[in-house]
Scaffold this motif. Structure first.
Motif, PDB file in Angstrom:
ATOM      1  N   LYS A  30      26.017  16.621 -23.413  1.00 39.43           N
ATOM      2  CA  LYS A  30      26.024  17.202 -24.760  1.00 39.43           C
ATOM      3  C   LYS A  30      24.742  16.853 -25.512  1.00 39.43           C
ATOM      4  CE  LYS A  30      28.724  17.234 -29.049  1.00 39.43           C
ATOM      5  NZ  LYS A  30      29.929  16.684 -29.741  1.00 39.43           N
ATOM      6  N   SER A  31      24.322  15.607 -25.404  1.00 43.23           N
ATOM      7  CA  SER A  31      23.100  15.168 -26.087  1.00 43.23           C
ATOM      8  C   SER A  31      21.873  15.880 -25.527  1.00 43.23           C
ATOM      9  CB  SER A  31      22.933  13.653 -25.951  1.00 43.23           C
ATOM     10  OG  SER A  31      23.971  12.973 -26.621  1.00 43.23           O
ATOM     11  N   LEU A  32      21.849  16.072 -24.209  1.00 46.43           N
ATOM     12  CA  LEU A  32      20.714  16.769 -23.597  1.00 46.43           C
ATOM     13  C   LEU A  32      20.658  18.227 -24.048  1.00 46.43           C
ATOM     14  CD1 LEU A  32      20.794  15.273 -19.990  1.00 46.43           C
ATOM     15  CD2 LEU A  32      18.995  14.956 -21.703  1.00 46.43           C
ATOM     16  N   ARG A  33      21.824  18.859 -24.195  1.00 50.92           N
ATOM     17  CA  ARG A  33      21.845  20.238 -24.692  1.00 50.92           C
ATOM     18  C   ARG A  33      21.290  20.302 -26.117  1.00 50.92           C
ATOM     19  NH1 ARG A  33      26.973  20.542 -22.045  1.00 50.92           N
ATOM     20  NH2 ARG A  33      28.056  20.293 -24.051  1.00 50.92           N
ATOM     21  N   ASN A  34      21.612  19.295 -26.912  1.00 57.02           N
ATOM     22  CA  ASN A  34      21.066  19.246 -28.276  1.00 57.02           C
ATOM     23  C   ASN A  34      19.551  19.088 -28.249  1.00 57.02           C
ATOM     24  OD1 ASN A  34      23.557  19.514 -29.509  1.00 57.02           O
ATOM     25  ND2 ASN A  34      23.909  17.303 -29.646  1.00 57.02           N
ATOM     26  N   PHE A  35      19.068  18.237 -27.335  1.00 53.46           N
ATOM     27  CA  PHE A  35      17.624  18.068 -27.200  1.00 53.46           C
ATOM     28  C   PHE A  35      16.974  19.389 -26.791  1.00 53.46           C
ATOM     29  CE2 PHE A  35      18.088  13.438 -27.234  1.00 53.46           C
ATOM     30  CZ  PHE A  35      16.889  13.055 -27.813  1.00 53.46           C
ATOM     31  N   ARG A  36      17.643  20.106 -25.888  1.00 48.27           N
ATOM     32  CA  ARG A  36      17.088  21.380 -25.411  1.00 48.27           C
ATOM     33  C   ARG A  36      16.944  22.375 -26.561  1.00 48.27           C
ATOM     34  NH1 ARG A  36      19.824  26.050 -21.713  1.00 48.27           N
ATOM     35  NH2 ARG A  36      17.888  27.056 -21.026  1.00 48.27           N
ATOM     36  N   GLN A  37      17.940  22.393 -27.458  1.00 50.02           N
ATOM     37  CA  GLN A  37      17.900  23.324 -28.582  1.00 50.02           C
ATOM     38  C   GLN A  37      16.758  23.009 -29.548  1.00 50.02           C
ATOM     39  OE1 GLN A  37      19.823  26.066 -29.018  1.00 50.02           O
ATOM     40  NE2 GLN A  37      20.675  25.620 -26.989  1.00 50.02           N
ATOM     41  N   LYS A  38      16.382  21.739 -29.627  1.00 46.07           N
ATOM     42  CA  LYS A  38      15.384  21.323 -30.614  1.00 46.07           C
ATOM     43  C   LYS A  38      13.990  21.124 -30.022  1.00 46.07           C
ATOM     44  CE  LYS A  38      18.973  18.827 -33.176  1.00 46.07           C
ATOM     45  NZ  LYS A  38      19.463  17.497 -33.602  1.00 46.07           N
ATOM     46  N   GLY A  59      16.085  12.439 -20.116  1.00 46.78           N
ATOM     47  CA  GLY A  59      17.313  11.971 -19.471  1.00 46.78           C
ATOM     48  C   GLY A  59      17.524  10.472 -19.527  1.00 46.78           C
ATOM     49  N   LYS A  60      16.499   9.701 -19.191  1.00 50.33           N
ATOM     50  CA  LYS A  60      16.638   8.243 -19.171  1.00 50.33           C
ATOM     51  C   LYS A  60      16.919   7.697 -20.571  1.00 50.33           C
ATOM     52  CE  LYS A  60      14.148   4.039 -17.845  1.00 50.33           C
ATOM     53  NZ  LYS A  60      12.900   3.495 -17.248  1.00 50.33           N
ATOM     54  N   HIS A  61      16.191   8.233 -21.539  1.00 50.98           N
ATOM     55  CA  HIS A  61      16.376   7.782 -22.926  1.00 50.98           C
ATOM     56  C   HIS A  61      17.789   8.077 -23.408  1.00 50.98           C
ATOM     57  CE1 HIS A  61      15.745   7.361 -27.255  1.00 50.98           C
ATOM     58  NE2 HIS A  61      16.255   8.577 -27.392  1.00 50.98           N
ATOM     59  N   VAL A  62      18.275   9.290 -23.140  1.00 50.43           N
ATOM     60  CA  VAL A  62      19.615   9.685 -23.585  1.00 50.43           C
ATOM     61  C   VAL A  62      20.675   8.855 -22.881  1.00 50.43           C
ATOM     62  CG1 VAL A  62      21.313  11.561 -23.568  1.00 50.43           C
ATOM     63  CG2 VAL A  62      18.937  12.017 -24.231  1.00 50.43           C
ATOM     64  N   LEU A  63      20.513   8.649 -21.578  1.00 49.10           N
ATOM     65  CA  LEU A  63      21.476   7.851 -20.821  1.00 49.10           C
ATOM     66  C   LEU A  63      21.576   6.437 -21.388  1.00 49.10           C
ATOM     67  CD1 LEU A  63      23.351   7.327 -18.424  1.00 49.10           C
ATOM     68  CD2 LEU A  63      21.312   6.840 -17.034  1.00 49.10           C
ATOM     69  N   ALA A  64      20.431   5.818 -21.625  1.00 55.34           N
ATOM     70  CA  ALA A  64      20.423   4.451 -22.156  1.00 55.34           C
ATOM     71  C   ALA A  64      21.086   4.399 -23.532  1.00 55.34           C
ATOM     72  CB  ALA A  64      18.989   3.932 -22.240  1.00 55.34           C
ATOM     73  N   GLU A  65      20.788   5.393 -24.359  1.00 54.15           N
ATOM     74  CA  GLU A  65      21.349   5.417 -25.711  1.00 54.15           C
ATOM     75  C   GLU A  65      22.868   5.571 -25.677  1.00 54.15           C
ATOM     76  OE1 GLU A  65      20.555   7.633 -30.005  1.00 54.15           O
ATOM     77  OE2 GLU A  65      19.757   8.502 -28.161  1.00 54.15           O
ATOM     78  N   GLU A  66      23.370   6.485 -24.853  1.00 53.49           N
ATOM     79  CA  GLU A  66      24.813   6.730 -24.805  1.00 53.49           C
ATOM     80  C   GLU A  66      25.560   5.554 -24.179  1.00 53.49           C
ATOM     81  OE1 GLU A  66      26.285   9.015 -26.354  1.00 53.49           O
ATOM     82  OE2 GLU A  66      24.464  10.087 -26.934  1.00 53.49           O
ATOM     83  N   VAL A  67      24.977   4.946 -23.164  1.00 57.78           N
ATOM     84  CA  VAL A  67      25.617   3.787 -22.539  1.00 57.78           C
ATOM     85  C   VAL A  67      25.672   2.622 -23.525  1.00 57.78           C
ATOM     86  CG1 VAL A  67      25.353   2.004 -20.761  1.00 57.78           C
ATOM     87  CG2 VAL A  67      25.104   4.418 -20.160  1.00 57.78           C
ATOM     88  N   ASN A  68      24.586   2.414 -24.254  1.00 61.47           N
ATOM     89  CA  ASN A  68      24.572   1.323 -25.239  1.00 61.47           C
ATOM     90  C   ASN A  68      25.590   1.560 -26.351  1.00 61.47           C
ATOM     91  OD1 ASN A  68      22.655  -0.408 -24.106  1.00 61.47           O
ATOM     92  ND2 ASN A  68      20.951   0.808 -24.907  1.00 61.47           N
ATOM     93  N   LYS A  69      25.768   2.824 -26.746  1.00 59.53           N
ATOM     94  CA  LYS A  69      26.799   3.137 -27.740  1.00 59.53           C
ATOM     95  C   LYS A  69      28.181   2.772 -27.212  1.00 59.53           C
ATOM     96  CE  LYS A  69      24.628   7.057 -30.152  1.00 59.53           C
ATOM     97  NZ  LYS A  69      24.721   8.538 -30.357  1.00 59.53           N
ATOM     98  N   LEU A  70      28.437   3.145 -25.953  1.00 56.87           N
ATOM     99  CA  LEU A  70      29.726   2.829 -25.332  1.00 56.87           C
ATOM    100  C   LEU A  70      29.962   1.326 -25.287  1.00 56.87           C
ATOM    101  CD1 LEU A  70      30.068   5.235 -22.256  1.00 56.87           C
ATOM    102  CD2 LEU A  70      31.634   5.044 -24.188  1.00 56.87           C
ATOM    103  N   ASN A 101      19.196  -0.800 -14.304  1.00 55.68           N
ATOM    104  CA  ASN A 101      18.145   0.176 -14.001  1.00 55.68           C
ATOM    105  C   ASN A 101      18.705   1.572 -14.274  1.00 55.68           C
ATOM    106  OD1 ASN A 101      16.264   1.968 -12.835  1.00 55.68           O
ATOM    107  ND2 ASN A 101      15.600   0.393 -11.372  1.00 55.68           N
ATOM    108  N   PHE A 102      18.270   2.169 -15.375  1.00 56.95           N
ATOM    109  CA  PHE A 102      18.784   3.485 -15.748  1.00 56.95           C
ATOM    110  C   PHE A 102      18.204   4.607 -14.884  1.00 56.95           C
ATOM    111  CE2 PHE A 102      19.592   1.136 -19.738  1.00 56.95           C
ATOM    112  CZ  PHE A 102      20.939   1.436 -19.893  1.00 56.95           C
TER     113      PHE A 102
END
Length: 450
Positions: A30-38, A59-70, A101-102
């Motif tokens: 979902k976050s990557l789709r938002n990035f794609r739109q912008k 991808g790596k940035h979004v993955l790290a951000e979402e995992v850290n939120k979790l 290692n993301f």
């Protein structure tokens, strides 16, 4: 996702969070789709960048951000849901945590050290004796308060002849050889009080003077060179005072004298409200009651200070995760150094121990502070503040509105909550132990804090 706690000992543990791809995949997509739109990428219209390129770029940035939120959400949810009484904040584990290692991992494991509050058991009985100091309201204190009220509710009269404590108004002019100095200092509607003059000879020039009299005096001598007083009186900068050493004239235009209020029904009504007291004896008794009431919070505060010793003693030796707590304290305050912390740590632990004891007693005995308690306490604080200015009959509506405004400030609100909790704790403790009530004077009471 799996979250678990491994107890290392009674006061520390490791919270482990195991995250698999299914836990984060949907949100990452979902976050990557938002990035794609912008995303603005040369050669592509906005929103039309290929998803593969977006994943490569973000991808790596979004993955790290979402995992850290979790991790953050589930760590604190686990602590809350399992009612873990942790001290400080969870700290990244230094022994079991594996590198993350993301780029290559899909499943992740995070480990956090937590310091747990020690178990506390305290039993009190009437065999436990604690002093409780009550301040005796003596005649001197009561008379001082009576004098304060008669002064506060007094009036100002215009008189014809100056006495020491009168307020004298007039025009002051700088002199040179006995005549007004050309270009010299002139202040209209200047005000002075002879009682504030330090030189008795200069003060004596004003005593007995009448309206329209002209007094020749020396401000520098009168106030013994005090810069602040002279600068304020002559409306000049402090830096200029040193050069002002000559005589001035003062033509008196007005003499005002403060007259204390009489001890009569009018004063009684102003202080306590209409008809609340109807005689001088009742008035003084009411003042004694009000003064005694003002000392109760201070007596309770002293009581809790004395109770601390016995409570800490009954709690016994409490174990703490010292190493972990020190790690957290160093991380939480950049100004801390290991050397400084080692020096301060014993006192930190002593204070923490007592704080945990209080929390244990409050929680264990259901000493809840409700909204009504907070509002009531705030109104009493407001009432005490008004009382400092001699206002004892403030309408309930005014107190309520004043208290409401006070509670809008977060810091004030928390302070009042803390004080309300301590008030309930003090009341509960008084019922559990035997009180050795000691009546002392205000002076003796104040010395107890020295």
């Amino acid at each position: 996702m799996n979250v678990s706690l491994k107890n290392i000992d009674a006061v520390s543990g490791i919270v482990k969070l195991e995250i698999v791809k299914a836990d984060y995949a949907e949100q990452v997509e979902k976050s990557l789709r938002n990035f794609r739109q912008k995303a603005n990428v040369p050669g592509f219209r906005k929103g039309m960048v290929p998803m593969g390129m977006v994943k490569k770029m973000y991808g790596k940035h979004v993955l790290a951000e979402e995992v850290n939120k979790l991790v953050s959400e589930n760590l604190f949810n686990y602590i809350r849901d399992n009612k873990l009484n942790i001290l400080g904040e969870p700290m990244p584990n230094e022994t079991e945590q594996q590198p993350i290692n993301f780029d290559t991992q899909e499943d992740f494991e995070f480990c956090f050290d937590v310091a747990l509050a020690p178990e506390i058991k305290i039993e009190l009985s009437k065999n436990d004796k604690l002093p409780y100091y009550q301040v005796a309201i003596d005649e001197e204190m009561m008379n001082q308060q009576v004098d304060a009220y008669t002064a506060n509710f007094g009036a100002y009269d215009q008189v014809e002849e100056v006495e020491e404590k009168d307020m004298v108004k007039g025009t002051v002019a700088e002199l040179e050889n006995g005549s007004p100095k050309e270009g010299g200092i002139v202040v209209e509607d200047a005000v002075l009080m002879p009682s504030y003059m330090k030189d008795e000879a200069e003060k004596a020039k004003f005593i007995g003077a009448k309206t329209n009299s002209v007094i020749v005096f020396n401000p520098n001598k009168a106030y013994e060179g005090a810069e602040a007083e002279i600068a304020s009186f002559l409306k000049v900068d402090k830096e200029a005072v040193a050069g002002i050493t000559g005589d001035f004239s003062f033509e008196i235009s007005e003499i005002t004298r403060h007259k204390k209020a009489e001890l009569n029904q009018e004063l009684f009504d102003k202080v306590f409200g209409e008809g609340v007291v109807t005689s001088e004896e009742e008035f003084k008794n009411k003042i004694k009651e009000a003064l005694a009431e003002q000392f109760v919070p201070q007596s309770d505060f002293k009581f809790l200070l004395d109770a601390r010793e016995i409570l800490v003693q009954k709690a016994g030796e409490l174990q703490f995760a010292d190493g972990l707590l020190k790690r957290w304290l160093l991380a939480a305050n950049e100004k801390n150094t290991p050397e400084k912390l080692d020096e301060e740590y014993p006192q930190i632990i002593e204070d923490l121990k007592y704080q945990l004891i209080k929390e244990n007693l409050v929680k264990g005995n259901n000493l809840k502070v409700e909204d009504a308690d907070i509002e009531s306490f705030a109104k009493r604080v407001a009432k005490a503040q008004f009382a400092q200015y001699g206002m004892l009959s403030v309408p309930e509506e005014v107190l309520a509105n004043y208290a409401k405004d006070m509670l809008k400030n977060k810091q004030t609100l928390q302070n009042i909550i803390d004080r309300a909790v301590e008030e309930k704790l003090a009341a509960w403790l008084k019922e559990q132990v035997e009180l050795d009530v000691k009546e002392v004077s205000a002076e003796e009471f104040n010395k107890l804090f020295e």
